[in-house]
Write a protein that holds these residues in place. Structure first.
Motif, mmCIF file in Angstrom:
data_model
loop_
_atom_site.group_PDB
_atom_site.id
_atom_site.type_symbol
_atom_site.label_atom_id
_atom_site.label_comp_id
_atom_site.label_asym_id
_atom_site.label_seq_id
_atom_site.Cartn_x
_atom_site.Cartn_y
_atom_site.Cartn_z
ATOM 1 N N THR A 218 1.234 41.794 35.938
ATOM 2 C CA THR A 218 2.589 41.623 36.460
ATOM 3 C C THR A 218 3.276 40.430 35.799
ATOM 4 O OG1 THR A 218 1.913 42.552 38.593
ATOM 5 C CG2 THR A 218 3.956 41.267 38.541
ATOM 6 N N GLU A 219 2.523 39.355 35.651
ATOM 7 C CA GLU A 219 3.095 38.167 35.012
ATOM 8 C C GLU A 219 3.448 38.452 33.555
ATOM 9 O OE1 GLU A 219 2.033 33.427 34.280
ATOM 10 O OE2 GLU A 219 0.615 34.767 35.329
ATOM 11 N N ARG A 220 2.581 39.246 32.880
ATOM 12 C CA ARG A 220 2.875 39.585 31.487
ATOM 13 C C ARG A 220 4.145 40.410 31.392
ATOM 14 N NH1 ARG A 220 -2.661 40.683 31.034
ATOM 15 N NH2 ARG A 220 -2.224 42.933 31.000
ATOM 16 N N ARG A 221 4.304 41.364 32.304
ATOM 17 C CA ARG A 221 5.521 42.188 32.280
ATOM 18 C C ARG A 221 6.761 41.333 32.476
ATOM 19 N NH1 ARG A 221 2.434 46.129 35.111
ATOM 20 N NH2 ARG A 221 3.217 45.311 37.091
ATOM 21 N N GLU A 222 6.684 40.366 33.376
ATOM 22 C CA GLU A 222 7.834 39.484 33.606
ATOM 23 C C GLU A 222 8.180 38.676 32.349
ATOM 24 O OE1 GLU A 222 9.835 39.306 36.202
ATOM 25 O OE2 GLU A 222 8.731 40.978 37.110
ATOM 26 N N LEU A 223 7.132 38.236 31.665
ATOM 27 C CA LEU A 223 7.378 37.455 30.453
ATOM 28 C C LEU A 223 7.937 38.316 29.325
ATOM 29 C CD1 LEU A 223 4.230 35.128 30.372
ATOM 30 C CD2 LEU A 223 6.552 34.547 31.088
ATOM 31 N N TRP A 224 7.488 39.564 29.253
ATOM 32 C CA TRP A 224 7.914 40.436 28.145
ATOM 33 C C TRP A 224 9.387 40.834 28.231
ATOM 34 C CZ3 TRP A 224 6.176 40.858 23.595
ATOM 35 C CH2 TRP A 224 4.818 40.797 23.300
ATOM 36 N N ILE A 225 10.034 40.660 29.342
ATOM 37 C CA ILE A 225 11.449 41.016 29.429
ATOM 38 C C ILE A 225 12.354 39.786 29.255
ATOM 39 C CG2 ILE A 225 11.001 43.029 30.891
ATOM 40 C CD1 ILE A 225 11.902 41.382 33.299
ATOM 41 N N ARG A 226 11.753 38.643 28.944
ATOM 42 C CA ARG A 226 12.525 37.417 28.732
ATOM 43 C C ARG A 226 12.804 37.213 27.240
ATOM 44 N NH1 ARG A 226 9.287 32.790 31.857
ATOM 45 N NH2 ARG A 226 10.432 31.596 30.245
ATOM 46 N N ARG A 227 14.077 36.935 26.920
ATOM 47 C CA ARG A 227 14.462 36.719 25.525
ATOM 48 C C ARG A 227 13.766 35.505 24.938
ATOM 49 N NH1 ARG A 227 19.518 35.363 24.298
ATOM 50 N NH2 ARG A 227 19.668 36.509 22.343
ATOM 51 N N ASP A 228 13.622 34.439 25.736
ATOM 52 C CA ASP A 228 13.005 33.230 25.197
ATOM 53 C C ASP A 228 11.549 33.463 24.826
ATOM 54 O OD1 ASP A 228 12.181 33.541 27.790
ATOM 55 O OD2 ASP A 228 12.520 31.450 28.396
ATOM 56 N N CYS A 229 10.860 34.338 25.558
ATOM 57 C CA CYS A 229 9.465 34.629 25.215
ATOM 58 C C CYS A 229 9.380 35.460 23.934
ATOM 59 C CB CYS A 229 8.774 35.361 26.370
ATOM 60 S SG CYS A 229 8.533 34.310 27.824
ATOM 61 N N HIS A 230 10.316 36.378 23.755
ATOM 62 C CA HIS A 230 10.355 37.149 22.511
ATOM 63 C C HIS A 230 10.646 36.223 21.329
ATOM 64 C CE1 HIS A 230 10.261 41.548 23.580
ATOM 65 N NE2 HIS A 230 10.271 40.975 24.789
ATOM 66 N N PRO B 240 -1.009 35.389 29.642
ATOM 67 C CA PRO B 240 -1.445 35.577 31.044
ATOM 68 C C PRO B 240 -2.372 36.779 31.216
ATOM 69 C CG PRO B 240 0.903 35.151 30.929
ATOM 70 C CD PRO B 240 0.439 35.405 29.523
ATOM 71 N N ASP B 241 -3.371 36.612 32.088
ATOM 72 C CA ASP B 241 -4.285 37.721 32.378
ATOM 73 C C ASP B 241 -3.671 38.702 33.365
ATOM 74 O OD1 ASP B 241 -6.223 36.648 30.713
ATOM 75 O OD2 ASP B 241 -7.040 35.378 32.323
ATOM 76 N N ASP B 242 -2.787 38.203 34.194
ATOM 77 C CA ASP B 242 -2.182 39.051 35.212
ATOM 78 C C ASP B 242 -1.148 39.985 34.576
ATOM 79 O OD1 ASP B 242 -1.678 39.613 38.163
ATOM 80 O OD2 ASP B 242 0.338 39.108 37.428
#
Length: 672
Positions: A216-228, A212-214
């Motif tokens: 805020t959206e990147r920060r939300e994704l980075w705290i998700r276990r499934d994304c890690h 994501p370019d946004d």
């Protein structure tokens, strides 16, 4: 002596001259031998981590002895494993010298005498070294006498090493305990496989948090276990990434928190026995979603050891470079596979038979590990090619050793990624036996097996082999040949090494005690000592009134002149078609557990053997082989070994002559 100050750079001796490269005489890979602990005082000040935790204590510097040890190593050029063993034994000997010679009057081997040998052996035993310290004692004695020989000094007549036989040894292997430990390992392995499935499921639900370019959206994704999980599986799909590769891929948040207010999520929730919370944190923890760590791989290796009855060195000798090299279909049964390995120390071929499909059988364990560690093996092979190119450009012993180590790792099924360095792949080695033992003890503790099976507290990587050999020896009726075949030993001498302190000595002691108990009991009851009755009591533990009467009555003897303890209940392998309640019609008594031999059984047995030899000559060989006649010939021959050879031969030959002359007919069929 000037005190060494670890904080003072000016007082620190130069250690570079105390480490040198050694090329072993056996052709193995070169290694760097570090002699600094023998020349520099206050050794623990220069140690850290695992080396410090395992350090046995500082000792005084005896420069002459240290120099002689160094010269011995450089002249003998032992392998790396041998050097580690000799160095450890010499450090222990140095601590012994500090104990009995605090004034350091003993400077070198010329000052050592026979009294030191007796004292050192007792010192080791008093301090509880394994096996009475016999192995350490032997290594020190060999090293000292070798140095004395090179110095033209007479050899020392030290007493034999203590083999730890002063007692009857520890408890027998606990078969139920081993079975329960196997079940515990299976449970943990299911958890490990569940961890891998969790990683795949999380990765399927997640997405790449870098896309994501946004912000805020990147920060939300980075705290998700499934994304890690998604990203770590993506980055490690082909090769295991190191820290630099992760930073290059703009994935620093796999290592660091996403921002100041939130922290990076942990990796797998499951922690293998003995593993700390570090095993689920950071990038090395998240790599466990797809790639096993040392604790994870150790569970599979332990189950393999217990299932095959191999020791650690043999299990590590499985070469999975190609499947044809480590496994092949069983030649007669398509349900089985034959696993091959090479014992490093003796360079001997060893094999084990395993069912092909069951999940926790040896073949399937290795097969699973090969598939699960494919990415790590590809990483090792890539590093190996790079090291070979570097060696071609600039040869060195360091690169030669690195290549040898990478080659060893690439062949092993027991790969794991290190939690100490991101992206580093290793494989278990014999030097890690202590670590493996600790993991096993953690498994035992986690499943609460120590109370009901205390012998498991003494578990080591060799217990599988000891249990395997002991089980074969006991279940075969203490047949050393069967135990030798189970151990795959080339001779009985090697087998006795395994049986000496345990099953063999305990069985001998128990048998003697039984003889004494039953003999004294008969004497106390005023009963005449009957060797046959005594033998039955020792073997079976009891004798019924009916059996005792049958032994006395000559009319109850079988066709072989033997008595039978249970004539209406022959074992199935003797009389497979026996009609329940009827008398045994086979009467193949020498191969039966109920048969009892007397002195007067000699003549019938010798004549029966002569008849079997006559039958053997009169029928085709293919009809003889595998028949009941062949089985009875073997068992009668073994029984007749109890009698005088000359007497047996005379009776046998006389009866054979009568068969040749037609005066007698052989017993060539069993009565119906």
């Amino acid at each position: 002596m000037t005190r060494f100050d670890p904080e003072g750079a000016d007082d620190r001796p130069d250690q570079r001259r105390l480490a040198t490269w050694v090329r072993p005489s056996d052709g193995s890979a070169p290694y760097e031998a570090d002699f600094s602990t023998f020349f520099l005082p206050y050794q623990s000040a220069r140690l850290s981590g695992l080396a410090l935790r395992h350090w046995g204590g500082d000792f005084s510097v005896r420069e002459q002895l240290a120099g002689e040890f160094m010269e011995h190593v450089l002249s003998e050029a032992p392998s790396e494993d041998a050097f580690a063993s000799i160095a450890s034994a010499t450090r222990i000997f140095s601590r012994y010298l500090d104990n009995i010679d605090p004034d350091r009057k003993v400077g070198g081997v010329a000052d050592i005498n026979e009294v030191h040998g007796m004292q050192f052996r007792q010192w080791l035993s008093d301090r509880g070294y394994a096996g009475g310290g016999g192995t350490v004692y032997q290594r020190v004695a060999q090293m000292i006498n070798r140095v004395r020989q090179n110095a033209s000094l007479p050899a020392l007549a030290w007493p034999p090493r203590d083999r730890g036989e002063s007692e009857l040894g520890g408890a027998d292997f606990d078969e139920q305990g081993i079975i329960r430990l196997t079940h515990a390992l299976r449970h943990e392995i299911r958890q490990v496989k569940g961890m891998f499935r969790e990683g795949e499921e999380l990765a399927a639900r997640g997405c790449d948090p870098r896309v994501p370019d946004d912000a805020t959206e990147r920060r939300e994704l980075w705290i998700r276990r499934d994304c890690h999980a998604h990203l770590i599986l993506k980055l490690s799909k082909t090769f295991l990434p190191d820290k630099d590769a992760i930073l290059k891929e703009d994935a620093v948040n796999l290592i660091q928190p996403a921002d100041r207010r939130s922290r990076s999520p942990d990796g797998p929730l499951y922690l293998a026995p003995g593993m700390t919370q570090r095993g689920s944190r950071g990038v090395v923890g998240k790599l466990r979603w797809a790639h096993p760590s040392a604790h994870d791989t150790a569970l599979f290796l332990w189950l393999f050891l217990l299932a095959t009855g191999w020791n650690l060195s043999t299990a590590l000798g499985v070469d999975v470079s190609s499947e044809e090299g480590w496994a092949e279909p069983h030649p007669t049964n398509p349900l089985y596979m034959v696993i091959h390995a090479w014992k490093k120390r003796s360079n001997a071929h060893v094999f084990a038979v395993s069912l092909e499909k069951p999940e926790f059988h040896p073949y399937r364990i290795v097969k699973y590990m090969c598939a699960r560690t494919a990415v790590m093996r590809a990483t090792v092979l890539r590093n190996l090619e790079a090291a070979r190119r570097n060696f071609e450009r600039n040869p060195s012993m360091e690169l030669e050793r690195e290549i040898a180590e990478l080659e060893r790792v690439s062949r092993s099924p027991w790969l794991y990624h290190s939690i100490d360095k991101v992206g580093r792949v290793s494989a278990f080695d014999v030097s890690e036996a202590f670590h493996l033992n600790q993991i096993a003890q953690s498994t035992i503790a986690r499943h609460g097996l120590e109370d009901s099976h205390p012998s498991l507290l003494e578990l080591t990587t060799s217990i599988g082999r000891d249990a395997w050999i002991g089980h074969a020896y006991v279940s075969s009726g203490y047949q050393s040949l069967i135990a030798q075949m189970a151990a795959q030993h080339s001779n009985r001498r090697s087998l006795r090494h395994y049986l000496r302190n345990k099953v063999l000595r305990r069985r001998s002691f128990t048998t003697v005690m039984r003889v004494q108990d039953h003999a004294l009991s008969d004497i106390y009851d005023g009963r005449p000592l009957d060797p046959t009755r005594l033998r039955i009591l020792v073997t079976h533990g009891h004798i019924t009134v009916e059996q005792e009467a049958r032994l006395i009555d000559v009319r109850m003897r079988t066709r072989l002149g033997m008595a039978c303890l249970s004539p209406r209940n022959p074992p199935p392998h003797i009389a497979p078609d026996h009609e329940k309640g009827s008398l045994c019609t086979q009467q193949r008594c020498t191969g039966c557990e109920h048969g009892v031999v007397f002195e007067e059984s000699l003549t019938p047995l010798a004549r029966a053997l002569a008849e079997l030899h006559w039958i053997k000559r009169s029928i085709p060989l293919e009809s003889w082989l595998g028949s009941s006649f062949e089985t009875e010939e073997v068992s009668i021959s073994e029984t007749l070994a109890l009698f005088n050879t000359d007497t047996v031969r005379a009776i046998h030959d006389a009866w054979l002559d009568e068969l040749r002359n037609g005066k007698r007919l052989p017993h060539d069929a069993y009565p119906a």
